[in-house]
Design a protein around this motif. Structure first.
Motif, mmCIF file in Angstrom:
data_model
loop_
_atom_site.group_PDB
_atom_site.id
_atom_site.type_symbol
_atom_site.label_atom_id
_atom_site.label_comp_id
_atom_site.label_asym_id
_atom_site.label_seq_id
_atom_site.Cartn_x
_atom_site.Cartn_y
_atom_site.Cartn_z
ATOM 1 N N GLU A 255 0.608 -1.310 -0.051
ATOM 2 C CA GLU A 255 -0.352 -0.008 0.407
ATOM 3 C C GLU A 255 0.762 1.385 -0.212
ATOM 4 O OE1 GLU A 255 -3.506 -1.768 -0.482
ATOM 5 O OE2 GLU A 255 -3.266 0.492 0.157
ATOM 6 N N GLY B 220 -11.197 9.718 2.799
ATOM 7 C CA GLY B 220 -9.456 9.406 2.670
ATOM 8 C C GLY B 220 -9.805 10.991 1.212
ATOM 9 N N GLN C 65 1.294 11.205 -2.309
ATOM 10 C CA GLN C 65 0.771 11.393 -0.362
ATOM 11 C C GLN C 65 1.368 12.532 -0.412
ATOM 12 O OE1 GLN C 65 0.858 7.864 1.497
ATOM 13 N NE2 GLN C 65 0.382 6.350 0.174
ATOM 14 N N PRO D 78 -5.133 6.358 0.425
ATOM 15 C CA PRO D 78 -4.457 6.839 1.588
ATOM 16 C C PRO D 78 -3.889 8.577 0.582
ATOM 17 C CG PRO D 78 -4.212 4.905 1.216
ATOM 18 C CD PRO D 78 -4.011 5.384 0.086
ATOM 19 N N CYS E 111 -4.377 11.013 3.557
ATOM 20 C CA CYS E 111 -4.192 10.415 5.145
ATOM 21 C C CYS E 111 -3.068 12.113 5.710
ATOM 22 C CB CYS E 111 -3.953 9.738 5.014
ATOM 23 S SG CYS E 111 -5.989 8.430 4.639
ATOM 24 N N GLN F 230 -3.548 7.571 10.001
ATOM 25 C CA GLN F 230 -3.594 6.348 8.659
ATOM 26 C C GLN F 230 -4.900 6.419 8.202
ATOM 27 O OE1 GLN F 230 -3.595 2.733 12.059
ATOM 28 N NE2 GLN F 230 -2.194 1.612 10.791
ATOM 29 N N PHE F 231 -4.443 5.575 7.563
ATOM 30 C CA PHE F 231 -5.599 4.831 6.276
ATOM 31 C C PHE F 231 -5.514 3.344 6.563
ATOM 32 C CE2 PHE F 231 -6.150 3.422 2.470
ATOM 33 C CZ PHE F 231 -8.201 3.639 2.073
ATOM 34 N N CYS G 182 -9.800 7.316 7.256
ATOM 35 C CA CYS G 182 -8.576 8.059 7.830
ATOM 36 C C CYS G 182 -8.855 8.017 8.958
ATOM 37 C CB CYS G 182 -7.769 9.569 6.611
ATOM 38 S SG CYS G 182 -7.286 9.266 5.026
#
Length: 402
Positions: free
Chosen positions: A2, A45, A370, A381, A384, A389-390, A397
């Motif tokens: 991820e 998210g 990100q 994510p 985030c 934290q995703f 998130c």
């Protein structure tokens, strides 16, 4: 996988940030300091989160004030969201959400812009499509993109209401204004600063100030004045009149002081604009396709080598105070209120809202940048920030720590 570790390519003068130096978060952060992160409301998210009410957690006092943090590298205090001791203009100081120390993290966007993970672009802080209720884009001290009210405004009478400038009537009855109680609560209170002919502007935020607070003259302690926030008021030529939300009183803020959250100089602005304008238009260049995050402006970096001492104290600041760091709220100094912009120096900028532009960093095809400066294969994510934290199961998130 991820999330990939950051690996950012810089010029010869700048060290490579390896995967070992990238921020990594443990998978199990369900409970810290006696609080379960699952008890806090998540945000989707795809959206920019709204700055919520401070939590009741206890946060350490690092002795650096409201808008500066003790840097992990040398132990000194530096203002947040500024270059500080970082080696390159594409890094700035943010708070590490586990240790609460200052660290150097990627600065994805240029002056007056905030990274929005939904589309991976840098948006104007006044982009009305991203925030609601009169709110605008900010970064938290952790580097999270968030929506919050303009400096000197708060949602009133409830947390979900539109932003209202304090010390104006807002939704209050006639002859009352939105004020801050001794306990830090927003309330309607009698207006002790009536407008006169030369101040027929109902958006002026007039604050009563005892003369002794400004002049230290005890003989004038009972003789009060009213001054408008964001003006020179009773202050010196290099200062603007602000409001300290924690001490509930007016305060002069030196716009020449680089330690304040409002300091900005033409020289520094020119460098930032030059770097980020070219970085956003520079094609992504890879080295054997091994890196996960790529700096776009390598040719520019070779021409402009910025050492750690490039940014000194510039003498000519901008006279329009703006801050990328979210303003402090009244109440406990927790969560996004742990480090924030204070005193409040409002401004009413008049300018066009610019279109979104590409960030100074990019990822390989089919990966997503990100807010942390990292790349991942999942779009979820992307919004985030570093202190979130995703959660794949819910596609949301959640706060890591607070």
């Amino acid at each position: 996988m991820e999330m990939f570790a950051s690996a950012i390519i810089f010029a010869a003068a700048v060290a490579l940030v390896s995967a070992n130096n990238a921020p990594t978060y443990p998978s199990d952060v369900s409970s810290t300091a006696g609080n379960s992160y699952e008890s806090y409301p998540p945000f989707n998210g795809a959206k920019v989160p709204q700055n919520g009410k401070p939590s009741n957690s206890s946060y350490p006092d690092d002795g650096c004030g409201d808008y500066s943090v003790r840097f992990k590298g040398d132990g000194y205090c530096y203002p947040l969201l500024k270059k500080g001791p970082c080696e390159n203009v594409l890094f700035w100081i943010t708070v590490e959400p586990y240790t609460y120390e200052g660290i150097c993290t990627p600065r994805l966007c240029g002056r007056g812009k905030v990274f929005v993970g939904r589309d991976g672009l840098c948006h104007d802080i006044y982009d009305t499509k991203e925030c609601r209720g009169g709110r605008r884009l900010y970064y938290s001290a952790y580097g999270d993109p968030i929506c919050d009210c303009p400096v000197g405004q708060y949602p009133f009478p409830s947390e979900e209401d539109d932003c209202v400038p304090i010390f104006t009537q807002g939704p209050c009855p006639t002859n009352q204004v939105v004020s801050v109680s001794s306990s830090g609560k927003l309330e309607c209170a009698p207006n002790t600063c009536q407008l006169v002919d030369r101040y027929q502007d109902f958006l002026l935020q007039l604050v009563p100030v005892k003369q002794s607070r400004i002049s230290n003259d005890d003989e004038d302690d009972e003789y009060g004045y009213c001054y408008a926030l964001g003006t020179r008021g009773p202050c010196s030529p290099s200062e603007l009149f602000g409001y300290n939300i924690f001490s509930s009183q007016g305060e002069c803020v030196d716009m020449d002081d680089p330690r304040t959250p409002y300091f900005s100089s033409p020289e520094e602005n020119a460098i930032l604009d030059d770097v980020f304008d070219r970085a956003a238009n520079e094609p992504i260049k890879t080295k054997n396709n091994r890196s996960n995050t790529f700096f776009r402006a390598q040719r520019l970096s070779r021409k402009r080598r910025q050492g750690p001492n490039t940014f000194g104290i510039f003498q000519q600041p901008s006279r329009i105070p703006t801050s990328l760091l979210n303003p402090c709220q009244s109440g406990g100094r927790n969560g996004n209120n742990f480090k924030c912009a204070n005193p409040l120096v409002p401004s009413r900028p008049v300018r066009d809202v610019s279109q979104p532009v590409s960030p100074a960093f990019g990822c390989r095809p089919n990966d997503f940048l990100q807010a942390t400066g990292q790349c991942g294969s999942n779009r979820g994510p992307a919004s985030c920030g570093p202190s979130y934290q995703f959660i794949p199961a819910t596609n949301q998130c959640r706060p890591i720590r607070f």
